[in-house]
Design an enzyme around this catalytic site. Structure first.
Site, short mmCIF file in Angstrom:
data_model
loop_
_atom_site.label_atom_id
_atom_site.label_comp_id
_atom_site.label_asym_id
_atom_site.label_seq_id
_atom_site.Cartn_x
_atom_site.Cartn_y
_atom_site.Cartn_z
N ASN A 92 2.14 -3.55 -6.22
CA ASN A 92 1.49 -3.42 -4.82
C ASN A 92 0.07 -2.71 -4.53
O ASN A 92 -0.36 -2.27 -3.23
CB ASN A 92 1.75 -1.72 -4.85
CG ASN A 92 1.29 -0.85 -6.19
OD1 ASN A 92 0.88 -1.28 -7.20
ND2 ASN A 92 1.26 0.14 -5.91
N GLU B 208 -2.04 1.71 -17.06
CA GLU B 208 -2.00 2.33 -16.18
C GLU B 208 -1.08 2.62 -15.87
O GLU B 208 -0.08 1.02 -15.07
CB GLU B 208 -3.29 1.88 -14.76
CG GLU B 208 -4.46 2.87 -15.10
CD GLU B 208 -4.04 4.26 -16.01
OE1 GLU B 208 -4.17 4.65 -15.45
OE2 GLU B 208 -6.13 4.54 -16.45
N CYS C 257 1.69 4.45 -7.33
CA CYS C 257 1.46 5.29 -8.07
C CYS C 257 1.51 6.84 -8.58
O CYS C 257 1.54 7.64 -8.35
CB CYS C 257 0.56 4.46 -9.51
SG CYS C 257 -0.89 4.25 -9.21
#
Ligand code: NAP
Ligand code: G3H
Length: 474
Positions: free
Chosen positions: A153, A249, A283
């Site tokens: 992304n 992450e 996210c």
């Protein structure tokens, strides 16, 4: 249509096998990238190891010059790289160019921040008589070979945010871009290559994570793994990493908690922008709204009005909602919507899908027995959960397996700070949407959302280790 190559030991190299990259917008063939073999990975890892001593011996000032040059090149090519990025991951063209621009700024900031990595010293201060004559000189040293793995992304920005802090800290880098996003990642690599980095300091590995991933994670030359991606893959990375340091992450289920005294017009705008930009494939996207019963009808109406304004279609026409990354992701999102529909959720904007293009969907009266209350859709769907108290909101927030970020909307700041301290997340935003930036802030997830702290200064700290040299002044 171009055959892209990997950058290994200062050369651009091909592999016997390749992967063809198609655009999720229209299936256009964008190019091929190498599917690296294990033997080729070994060669690249050996080159990185060999380059480490000379690179870490440079001053931070000398290393920073390479980073500034790479940033200049990226900035000069932001339109060209942004266009490929938009095609490769179906991101609107304005946001794609801005991702490249943001990365150039991040690299420059990292270069500057690297100049401020100071050591320290301590005098012995414990009970032993000998302690008072001892002094420790505490310096930071590079961790060594950093493996940087990025998600689709943000194929440029979430790569640069690993590579630049690693390099300025004196590390050498093995960079594995996401497969869908690997052309953009290789264009980023080209900027570093053309900046004149010594051979072996920066190398790329392309190939499917499902095929080459375990091999590179377990590779004995790797000293630090810096991974951004989904929680299931992150958990696997954690297991394979063993006792080596890692940064993870991962996914999120960020909540926007809305209290009775919130400015509802402002809140609705922030929530819709936070939830639907890049079609919810962030996210940090707001992935559920928890609103107090007393203002729920009002907020729902305002959210509906904002969602109805969103445009849908082609990233090159800067539409708000663009096709999601692939059809299997679209089907996963559809499954969550269907489950909610079956269990009584009310569609304030109707669900509609054409292949991998999903219209922005706002679901009201979502309850905690619905999958959409807990799962990360990574798509343009926003559930509204109505709650009767702040305690109920807190319980639902903290029941999540994730702990990335949350927002609270209220004009009662003491209450907001108290609530923030009780939330099990890395960051809480007061009266604004959840988001990673500014890039110099700490950025982290807890629980299933990750381990370790990113952010320019924090990333440099994570990828350098303390060395204590002790001497006795007597
Ligand atoms: P993903 O499927 O987990 O992939 C992430 C990266 O891991 C890709 O480069 C992928 O390569 C690679 N990979 C796959 N299997 C691997 C393995 N066994 N070993 C090593 N690497 C492997 O995630 P994604 O679909 O690209 O990204 C979406 C997810 O990332 C969402 O859950 C989102 O929340 C999360 N995310 C989190 C943050 C954050 O900062 N917290 C930021 C962005 C995204 P291939 O592409 O070749 O499969
Ligand atoms: O997808 C995860 C990114 O770290 C989100 O970054 O909040 O700047 O969009 P962003």
């Amino acid at each position: 249509m171009k055959d892209y190559q990997n950058y290994v030991n200062g050369q651009w190299v091909s592999s016997a096998k390749t992967l063809t990259i198609y655009s999720p917008i229209n299936d256009e063939k964008l190019g091929t990238v190498p599917a690296m073999s294990q033997e080729e990975v070994d060669v690249a890892m050996a080159a990185a190891r060999k380059a480490l001593p000379a690179w870490r011996a440079l001053s931070a000032y000398e290393r920073a010059q390479y980073l500034h040059k790479a940033a200049d090149i990226l900035e000069e090519r932001k339109d060209q790289i942004g266009e490929i990025l938009a095609k490769e991951v179906s991101k609107d063209i304005k946001a794609s160019i801005s991702e490249v621009d943001r990365s150039a700024h991040l690299i420059r900031y990292a270069a500057e921040e690297g100049l401020r990595v100071y050591g320290s010293s301590l005098e012995g201060g414990t009970y032993e008589p000998a302690a008072k004559s001892k002094i420790s000189l505490i310096r930071r040293e590079p961790v060594g070979v950093v493996l940087a793995i990025a998600p689709y992304n943000y194929p440029v920005n979430l790569s640069a945010s690993k590579i630049a802090p690693a390099l300025i800290g004196g590390n050498v880098v093995m960079f594995k871009p996401p497969t869908q996003g690997s052309i953009s990642g290789l264009l980023l690599a080209q900027a570093f290559a053309e900046a004149g980095l010594p051979a072996g300091v920066f190398n790329t590995i392309t190939g499917r994570g499902s095929e080459i991933g375990d091999y590179i994670i377990e590779h004995p030359e790797v000293n630090f793994i810096n991974f951004t991606g989904s929680t299931p893959i992150g958990q696997k990375v954690g297991k394979l990493a063993g006792i080596r340091p890692i940064m993870l992450e991962l996914g999120g289920k960020d909540a926007a908690v809305v209290l009775e005294d919130a400015d509802l017009d402002h809140t609705a705008k922030e929530i819709v922008s936070g939830a639907f930009s890049y079609s919810g494939q962030r996210c940090t996207a707001i992935k559920r709204v928890l609103v107090m019963d007393a203002v729920a009808d009002q907020l729902a109406a305002k959210l509906q009005a904002e969602v109805e304004k969103l445009t849908v279609g082609d990233p090159f026409e800067n539409k708000d909602i663009t096709p999601v990354i692939d059809e299997s992701s679209a089907l996963f999102i559809e499954g969550l919507v269907q489950d909610a529909q079956k269990k009584g959720a009310v569609e304030l904007t109707p669900y509609k899908r054409e292949k991998n293009l999903i219209w922005p969907t706002l679901l009201d009266h979502v309850t905690t027995d619905m999958e959409i209350a807990w799962e990360e859709p990574f798509g343009p769907v926003l559930p509204i959960i109505r709650v009767s108290s702040l305690d109920e909101a807190l319980t639902i927030c903290n029941q999540s397996e994730y702990g990335l970020q949350s927002s609270i909307f209220t004009s009662n700041y003491p209450l907001a700070f108290d609530f923030a301290s009780k939330l099990e997340v890395g960051t809480v935003h007061i009266n604004s949407k959840t988001q990673r930036g500014p890039d110099n802030f700490p950025f982290l997830g807890v629980k299933g959302s990750g381990a370790g702290v990113q952010g320019i200064k924090y990333s440099i700290e994570a990828m350098t280790k303390v060395k204590s040299v002790v001497f006795d002044i007597q």
